[in-house]
Design a protein around this motif. Structure first.
Motif, PDB file in Angstrom:
ATOM      1  N   TYR A  76      37.313  30.913  41.704  1.00 11.37           N
ATOM      2  CA  TYR A  76      37.967  31.787  42.670  1.00 11.37           C
ATOM      3  C   TYR A  76      39.458  31.808  42.333  1.00 11.37           C
ATOM      4  CZ  TYR A  76      33.838  31.455  45.777  1.00 11.37           C
ATOM      5  OH  TYR A  76      32.574  31.513  46.321  1.00 11.37           O
ATOM      6  N   ALA A  77      40.111  32.960  42.501  1.00  9.53           N
ATOM      7  CA  ALA A  77      41.532  33.012  42.148  1.00  9.53           C
ATOM      8  C   ALA A  77      42.261  34.109  42.902  1.00  9.53           C
ATOM      9  CB  ALA A  77      41.700  33.232  40.640  1.00  9.53           C
ATOM     10  N   ASP A  78      43.545  33.862  43.096  1.00  9.41           N
ATOM     11  CA  ASP A  78      44.481  34.893  43.534  1.00  9.41           C
ATOM     12  C   ASP A  78      44.867  35.666  42.273  1.00  9.41           C
ATOM     13  OD1 ASP A  78      46.778  36.364  44.208  1.00  9.41           O
ATOM     14  OD2 ASP A  78      47.453  34.870  45.659  1.00  9.41           O
ATOM     15  N   ASP A  79      44.419  36.899  42.169  1.00  9.22           N
ATOM     16  CA  ASP A  79      44.589  37.676  40.939  1.00  9.22           C
ATOM     17  C   ASP A  79      46.051  37.992  40.650  1.00  9.22           C
ATOM     18  OD1 ASP A  79      43.321  39.003  38.707  1.00  9.22           O
ATOM     19  OD2 ASP A  79      43.809  40.910  39.670  1.00  9.22           O
ATOM     20  N   ARG A  80      46.913  37.843  41.641  1.00  6.82           N
ATOM     21  CA  ARG A  80      48.335  38.118  41.441  1.00  6.82           C
ATOM     22  C   ARG A  80      49.081  36.892  40.925  1.00  6.82           C
ATOM     23  NH1 ARG A  80      48.191  39.717  47.554  1.00  6.82           N
ATOM     24  NH2 ARG A  80      47.043  37.760  47.343  1.00  6.82           N
ATOM     25  N   ARG A  81      48.455  35.718  41.026  1.00  5.02           N
ATOM     26  CA  ARG A  81      49.114  34.469  40.631  1.00  5.02           C
ATOM     27  C   ARG A  81      48.541  33.856  39.363  1.00  5.02           C
ATOM     28  NH1 ARG A  81      48.601  30.526  45.611  1.00  5.02           N
ATOM     29  NH2 ARG A  81      49.622  29.130  44.104  1.00  5.02           N
ATOM     30  N   ILE A  82      47.361  34.306  38.970  1.00  2.00           N
ATOM     31  CA  ILE A  82      46.641  33.642  37.881  1.00  2.00           C
ATOM     32  C   ILE A  82      46.151  34.677  36.868  1.00  2.00           C
ATOM     33  CG2 ILE A  82      44.506  32.377  37.335  1.00  2.00           C
ATOM     34  CD1 ILE A  82      46.702  30.625  38.493  1.00  2.00           C
ATOM     35  N   LEU A  83      46.258  34.359  35.593  1.00  2.00           N
ATOM     36  CA  LEU A  83      45.602  35.115  34.529  1.00  2.00           C
ATOM     37  C   LEU A  83      44.329  34.385  34.144  1.00  2.00           C
ATOM     38  CD1 LEU A  83      48.687  35.795  32.203  1.00  2.00           C
ATOM     39  CD2 LEU A  83      47.831  37.222  34.064  1.00  2.00           C
ATOM     40  N   HIS A  84      43.318  35.139  33.730  1.00  2.00           N
ATOM     41  CA  HIS A  84      42.065  34.504  33.350  1.00  2.00           C
ATOM     42  C   HIS A  84      41.450  35.208  32.154  1.00  2.00           C
ATOM     43  CE1 HIS A  84      40.616  37.866  35.792  1.00  2.00           C
ATOM     44  NE2 HIS A  84      39.456  37.733  35.162  1.00  2.00           N
TER      45      HIS A  84
END
Length: 251
Positions: A214-222
């Motif tokens: 799960y991730a905050d898409d504005r804070r993390i690249l994946h």
């Protein structure tokens, strides 16, 4: 669409705390309640045997298969998800330089996915977690548009599977949740988690059913490493099946 009666916690992982403190959370599949809803989770797994080729691979590859459905969730409706009619999926070329910049029409998911009680419970759990992170008052949710992709990456001796041909990236939404459905006859495929400047934070392997990121898409690249056929499996092809979900706030 009738409301889904939610029986209790879906996962033992505190997803919200992980995202709040570092921008992402890893949730092991063993902590998920996949037994609720009778045959719901096995039916979702079987849906991966009926995916269509992805016609938008800019590298000309034949390694990705998928179906798509979009849901709307209004907090005022409670535990209800409303599937939208089939429509295009769009990412900007800035977010996805590999395949973005124009609408993409993927094969629509069938009723075994659209009406699946386990999937609905999973998406409602995400909406609840993300509403809290986005500042909703306790006990009150927010409205969300949720895109759901069933994606199979196939690896063969003559063609590696590329889960993220665009490299490490954002999806262009508020939050994302990536769930492994299964791996058969493959090696590789580790997830890659980076900070906004591209510095690697972690490279976890989603290996068991429902292992999730799960991730905050504005804070993390994946991103994800290539998937290769496992020579020890004695197969000519292998598969990595993922359930990819993205949440855009609409209220």
């Amino acid at each position: 669409m009738p409301a889904v009666a939610l029986p209790g916690p879906l996962t033992s992982t505190d997803v919200a705390e992980g995202i709040r403190t570092r921008g992402y959370a890893l949730a092991p599949g063993t902590g998920f309640d996949t037994g609720w809803g009778a045959d719901a989770f096995p039916r979702l797994v079987r849906a991966y045997e009926d995916l269509e080729p992805d016609a938008y691979l800019a590298d000309g590859g034949a390694y990705r298969f998928r179906r798509h459905v979009r849901f709307l969730h209004r907090a005022a409706d409670g535990a209800v998800l409303r599937p939208e009619p089939p429509g295009p999926y769009f990412q900007s070329a800035e977010v996805n330089p590999f395949a973005g910049g124009s609408p993409r029409w993927f094969a629509p998911a069938g009723p075994e996915v659209r009406d699946n009680p386990f999937l609905h419970r999973l998406l409602l759990h995400g909406a609840s977690v993300f509403s809290g992170l986005a500042g909703a008052e306790p006990g009150r949710g927010l409205d969300w548009e949720i895109d759901v992709h069933l994606v199979r990456i196939r690896a063969r001796a003559e063609e590696h599977g590329l889960p993220s041909p665009e490299g490490v990236h954002r999806d262009g939404f508020d939050y994302i949740a990536l769930h492994l459905i299964g791996r058969t006859g493959v090696t590789g495929g580790r997830s890659i988690v980076c900070d906004p400047e591209g510095r690697e934070l972690e490279r976890p392997l989603l290996a068991a059913p429902m292992d999730s990121l799960y991730a905050d898409d504005r804070r993390i690249l994946h991103g994800t490493e290539p998937v290769l056929v496992d020579p020890a499996a004695g197969r000519t092809a292998g598969y990595r099946d993922m359930l990819l979900t993205s949440y855009r706030r609409t209220s």
